[in-house]
Design a protein around this motif. Structure first.
Motif, mmCIF file in Angstrom:
data_model
loop_
_atom_site.group_PDB
_atom_site.id
_atom_site.type_symbol
_atom_site.label_atom_id
_atom_site.label_comp_id
_atom_site.label_asym_id
_atom_site.label_seq_id
_atom_site.Cartn_x
_atom_site.Cartn_y
_atom_site.Cartn_z
ATOM 1 N N UNK A 4 52.494 45.481 9.158
ATOM 2 C CA UNK A 4 51.195 45.253 9.802
ATOM 3 C C UNK A 4 50.633 43.869 9.486
ATOM 4 N N UNK A 5 51.323 43.122 8.660
ATOM 5 C CA UNK A 5 50.901 41.751 8.365
ATOM 6 C C UNK A 5 50.833 40.954 9.649
ATOM 7 N N UNK A 6 49.656 40.462 9.977
ATOM 8 C CA UNK A 6 49.438 39.795 11.265
ATOM 9 C C UNK A 6 48.003 39.286 11.326
ATOM 10 N N UNK A 7 47.708 38.645 12.457
ATOM 11 C CA UNK A 7 46.336 38.228 12.762
ATOM 12 C C UNK A 7 45.768 39.236 13.761
ATOM 13 N N UNK A 8 44.547 39.682 13.516
ATOM 14 C CA UNK A 8 43.926 40.689 14.371
ATOM 15 C C UNK A 8 42.682 40.088 15.021
ATOM 16 N N UNK A 9 42.618 40.229 16.343
ATOM 17 C CA UNK A 9 41.500 39.682 17.098
ATOM 18 C C UNK A 9 40.755 40.797 17.823
ATOM 19 N N UNK A 10 39.453 40.798 17.638
ATOM 20 C CA UNK A 10 38.570 41.632 18.439
ATOM 21 C C UNK A 10 38.155 40.797 19.650
ATOM 22 N N UNK A 11 38.017 41.432 20.807
ATOM 23 C CA UNK A 11 37.656 40.686 22.011
ATOM 24 C C UNK A 11 36.812 41.552 22.935
ATOM 25 N N UNK A 12 36.052 40.878 23.764
ATOM 26 C CA UNK A 12 35.098 41.532 24.654
ATOM 27 C C UNK A 12 35.236 40.933 26.049
ATOM 28 N N UNK A 13 35.126 41.763 27.064
ATOM 29 C CA UNK A 13 34.830 41.276 28.408
ATOM 30 C C UNK A 13 33.490 41.882 28.789
ATOM 31 N N UNK A 14 32.745 41.145 29.614
ATOM 32 C CA UNK A 14 31.407 41.623 29.937
ATOM 33 C C UNK A 14 31.047 41.329 31.381
ATOM 34 N N UNK A 15 30.158 42.149 31.871
ATOM 35 C CA UNK A 15 29.670 41.940 33.227
ATOM 36 C C UNK A 15 30.784 42.023 34.236
ATOM 37 N N UNK A 16 30.735 41.102 35.187
ATOM 38 C CA UNK A 16 31.719 41.122 36.263
ATOM 39 C C UNK A 16 32.809 40.072 36.069
ATOM 40 N N UNK A 17 32.972 39.630 34.841
ATOM 41 C CA UNK A 17 34.022 38.658 34.565
ATOM 42 C C UNK A 17 35.106 39.283 33.709
ATOM 43 N N UNK B 58 36.496 37.203 25.482
ATOM 44 C CA UNK B 58 35.804 36.404 24.472
ATOM 45 C C UNK B 58 36.245 36.953 23.130
ATOM 46 N N UNK B 59 36.888 36.109 22.356
ATOM 47 C CA UNK B 59 37.520 36.548 21.119
ATOM 48 C C UNK B 59 36.628 36.302 19.913
ATOM 49 N N UNK C 206 44.490 28.036 22.172
ATOM 50 C CA UNK C 206 44.292 28.443 20.787
ATOM 51 C C UNK C 206 44.654 27.294 19.864
ATOM 52 N N UNK C 207 43.656 26.661 19.285
ATOM 53 C CA UNK C 207 43.887 25.599 18.328
ATOM 54 C C UNK C 207 44.368 26.168 17.014
ATOM 55 N N UNK C 208 44.897 25.314 16.133
ATOM 56 C CA UNK C 208 45.424 25.789 14.845
ATOM 57 C C UNK C 208 44.372 26.556 14.065
ATOM 58 N N UNK C 209 44.685 27.777 13.682
ATOM 59 C CA UNK C 209 43.784 28.589 12.889
ATOM 60 C C UNK C 209 42.530 29.042 13.604
ATOM 61 N N UNK C 210 42.532 28.955 14.918
ATOM 62 C CA UNK C 210 41.325 29.311 15.682
ATOM 63 C C UNK C 210 41.583 30.497 16.597
ATOM 64 N N UNK C 211 40.510 31.028 17.154
ATOM 65 C CA UNK C 211 40.655 32.112 18.120
ATOM 66 C C UNK C 211 40.926 31.516 19.499
ATOM 67 N N UNK C 212 41.556 32.272 20.369
ATOM 68 C CA UNK C 212 41.812 31.772 21.721
ATOM 69 C C UNK C 212 40.507 31.534 22.479
ATOM 70 N N UNK C 213 40.466 30.420 23.198
ATOM 71 C CA UNK C 213 39.300 30.071 24.004
ATOM 72 C C UNK C 213 39.699 30.090 25.471
ATOM 73 N N UNK C 214 38.867 30.748 26.274
ATOM 74 C CA UNK C 214 39.143 30.854 27.701
ATOM 75 C C UNK C 214 38.993 29.491 28.379
#
Lengths: 113, 113
Positions: A85-98, A102-103, B37-45
């Motif tokens: 499970x060693x990894x990078x974990x990202x929470x993300x959201x989409x909102x509205x009509x898009x 967004x991470x 996604x820049x180094x060590x950063x979250x992905x940007x749309x």
């Protein structure tokens, strides 16, 4: 201001320990919530998602997350982590009509064997 | 199952050069998203396309342009490259409803020297 916040930037656990990664978002209205995982050198993979219905969502590899609307939170949990499970974990959201994601800043999880 | 294909996987360019990144979505997916996604950063749309039309725009520099073609593949064109453009560029595809999950490609790692 960051609109999706992950409280833990770096977490170190031993195998079999329980995991909880925090995620809060600051948007009102309808949101869709996601957790993605990025293993070293690999692309983003979906762990689980919440759109509506049961706020407790089960994903792949034994992960689950709970949506608590009153707290604007979507925390990720796993009862017993493995070295893989060693990894990078990202929470993300989409909102509205898009559909754009967004991470959060990401949480690096290191599991010691 | 077919996945999102990106090419090239790695790219090295000099400052002020141009680069073209390609993305081939999963079959029957009509929407493409680009993230940086820049180094060590979250992905940007950066930008997204639906049915060959731009559907949303994020923090994409004016030096960058993108389009989606009739076969739904997309290309991200980057001109006057700067050192700060060094990053991992992800493409994701989905089917056009708000609840369709985005599936990510392996990314193109761009290094600007």
């Amino acid at each position: 201001a960051q609109s999706v916040s992950q409280h833990n930037h770096h977490v170190i656990l031993s195998e079999a320990a329980s995991l909880e990664l925090g995620c809060n978002y600051s948007y009102g209205g309808t949101v869709n919530l996601f957790w993605y995982v990025q293993y070293p050198g690999q692309h983003l993979q979906l762990l689980l998602k919440y759109f509506s219905g049961d706020p407790l969502v089960k994903g792949i590899k034994g992960f689950e997350a709970e949506f608590i609307k009153s707290k604007f939170s979507f925390n990720l949990r796993k009862p017993s982590v493995q070295w893989s499970d060693t990894a990078e974990y990202f929470c993300a959201v989409t909102r509205g009509n898009t559909g754009k994601l967004i991470f959060g800043q990401g949480t690096t999880l290191q599991v010691k064997p | 199952a077919a996945g999102v294909i990106q090419s090239p996987r790695h790219l090295i360019k000099e400052k002020r050069e141009t680069a073209t990144l390609k993305c081939y979505p999963i079959p029957r997916h009509d929407t493409v998203y680009w993230y940086q996604q820049g180094p060590g950063q979250d992905p940007q749309f950066l930008i997204s396309f639906y049915e060959k039309m731009q559907s949303d725009k994020g923090s994409i520099p004016d030096r960058f342009s993108a389009q989606q073609f009739s076969d739904y593949h997309s290309e991200l064109n980057m001109s006057s490259l700067e050192l700060g453009d060094s990053a991992l560029y992800f493409c994701a595809s989905s089917r056009r409803t708000l609840q369709e999950t985005q599936y990510f490609g392996p990314g193109t790692r761009l290094l600007v020297l």
